[in-house]
Each structure stands twice: as C-alpha cells, then as structure tokens.
Design an enzyme around this catalytic site. Sequence first.
Site, PDB file in Angstrom:
ATOM      1  N   HIS A 118     -53.421 -49.556  -9.955  1.00 18.52           N
ATOM      2  CA  HIS A 118     -52.527 -50.534  -9.318  1.00 18.52           C
ATOM      3  C   HIS A 118     -53.162 -51.923  -9.332  1.00 18.52           C
ATOM      4  O   HIS A 118     -52.497 -52.921  -9.634  1.00 18.52           O
ATOM      5  CB  HIS A 118     -52.267 -50.160  -7.847  1.00 18.52           C
ATOM      6  CG  HIS A 118     -51.475 -48.903  -7.644  1.00 18.52           C
ATOM      7  ND1 HIS A 118     -51.860 -47.925  -6.755  1.00 18.52           N
ATOM      8  CD2 HIS A 118     -50.321 -48.473  -8.183  1.00 18.52           C
ATOM      9  CE1 HIS A 118     -50.972 -46.934  -6.758  1.00 18.52           C
ATOM     10  NE2 HIS A 118     -50.031 -47.249  -7.627  1.00 18.52           N
ATOM     11  N   SER A 127     -51.839 -41.821  -7.408  1.00 13.91           N
ATOM     12  CA  SER A 127     -52.219 -41.679  -5.998  1.00 13.91           C
ATOM     13  C   SER A 127     -52.209 -40.210  -5.593  1.00 13.91           C
ATOM     14  O   SER A 127     -53.038 -39.754  -4.803  1.00 13.91           O
ATOM     15  CB  SER A 127     -51.259 -42.471  -5.108  1.00 13.91           C
ATOM     16  OG  SER A 127     -51.314 -43.834  -5.424  1.00 13.91           O
ATOM     17  N   LYS A 131     -40.608 -40.220   2.711  1.00 13.10           N
ATOM     18  CA  LYS A 131     -41.538 -39.879   1.624  1.00 13.10           C
ATOM     19  C   LYS A 131     -42.823 -39.217   2.105  1.00 13.10           C
ATOM     20  O   LYS A 131     -43.657 -38.837   1.301  1.00 13.10           O
ATOM     21  CB  LYS A 131     -41.859 -41.127   0.802  1.00 13.10           C
ATOM     22  CG  LYS A 131     -41.145 -41.099  -0.553  1.00 13.10           C
ATOM     23  CD  LYS A 131     -41.796 -42.002  -1.563  1.00 13.10           C
ATOM     24  CE  LYS A 131     -41.483 -41.565  -2.990  1.00 13.10           C
ATOM     25  NZ  LYS A 131     -42.107 -42.417  -3.992  1.00 13.10           N
ATOM     26  N   ARG A 154     -47.825 -45.664 -17.462  1.00  6.18           N
ATOM     27  CA  ARG A 154     -49.080 -44.982 -17.824  1.00  6.18           C
ATOM     28  C   ARG A 154     -48.934 -44.205 -19.121  1.00  6.18           C
ATOM     29  O   ARG A 154     -49.735 -44.315 -20.023  1.00  6.18           O
ATOM     30  CB  ARG A 154     -49.489 -44.012 -16.706  1.00  6.18           C
ATOM     31  CG  ARG A 154     -50.009 -44.701 -15.488  1.00  6.18           C
ATOM     32  CD  ARG A 154     -50.116 -43.750 -14.343  1.00  6.18           C
ATOM     33  NE  ARG A 154     -48.805 -43.197 -14.022  1.00  6.18           N
ATOM     34  CZ  ARG A 154     -48.534 -42.497 -12.947  1.00  6.18           C
ATOM     35  NH1 ARG A 154     -49.489 -42.223 -12.098  1.00  6.18           N
ATOM     36  NH2 ARG A 154     -47.330 -42.047 -12.710  1.00  6.18           N
TER      37      ARG A 154
END
Length: 164
Positions: free
Chosen positions: A17, A128, A41, A90
């Site tokens: 990030h 993450s 979430k 990515r």
Amino acid sequence: MKKAIYPGSFDPVTKGHLDVIERSSRLVDELVVGVLNNSAKNALFSVHERVNMLKELTAHFPNVTVDAFDGLLVDYAKKIGAVIIVRGLRAVTDFEYELQIAQTNHEIDTEIETIFLTTRLEYAYLSSTIVKEVASYGGDISHFVPQQVIARLYAKYGIEGFDQ
Ligand code: PNS
C-alpha cells in the site's frame, strides 16, 4: 489541480500500500488515502486505528492526507473534489474484481476515472489478509508491514516477546 483518492480497507496498511501511495502521490497534486469505514467487513483494526497508522506513515508526504469514508466511493470522491481513483493491481487475479468495480464506479459517475498502478514485483504476493494470518501464528511479518505496524498487529493477537 488534480486530486485523487486511494481507497481501501488498509486492515492493516502494508508495504505494498505504501508503495502505491508514494508512487501515485507523484502523479497528482493531492492524494487522499480513503479508509473504508465498514462495520460489516469485520476489520481487525478500528477505522480510527487504521487512519492513525496511515497518518503516521505518510506524514512525510506533503500532498498526502488520510481520511475515513463510508457509503459509496464515488459519492465521497465527489464530495472531496477527487476526479481520480487509484487502485493497485498485484496480479491477474485482482483484475476481474478491479475491472468490475472501476466500471461500476464509472457508470455511476463518468467524471471520475480509475487508474491502476501495478505493484512492484516484491509486493505482488502481499495482502493484508495474508499478513494477518502470518501474524496470528507469531510469524515474521517484517518484510510485509512497516515497523510501526508490527507491534500493533502482534498485540491484536496477544503475541508478545518479539524484537521491535
Ligand atoms: O482494500 P479493499 O478492501 O480491496 O478496498 C475496497 C474498496 C474500499 C475500494 C471498495 O470496497 C469500496 O469502494 N467500497 C465502498 C462502497 C463502494 O463504493 N463500492 C463500489 C461500487 S461496487
């Protein structure tokens, strides 16, 4: 003046990030890192904690600010006057999801464009979710997240006795 938003969950912020923040901040006049405040979430870090970590880690970028947002991203972008959404790509596995979101956002507001930065190869595998998995078992996460995040991440899992 071109203002962009780099939105995400940042639960927690990774070196990947930060790389996107650094590189995209050079392309625009102002970059707002938008932290999604989404209780559904089930985030590990509160939105307040995520914003604070990002503020600490981006304090040396003069044109970067950090803020929390909820609701639709395009509504928030419009509210703050951002015309560009930045996302990191990515691998090909990201592409389908990102394309869907970008096209949906563009359909909702044609004045806001999404740009993608391909992540640096060394961070191409990083997420993450994986970092949290490794941290939860007390594994070494120093390659994945900045120093300031390491202690806070282990603390979430009640892991002590690591080198800072
Ligand atoms: O880091 P993430 O979890 O991949 O980020 C996803 C994010 C925050 C960019 C996305 O979930 C989002 O924009 N959420 C806000 C609601 C919204 O506007 N969704 C897009 C329309 S499908």
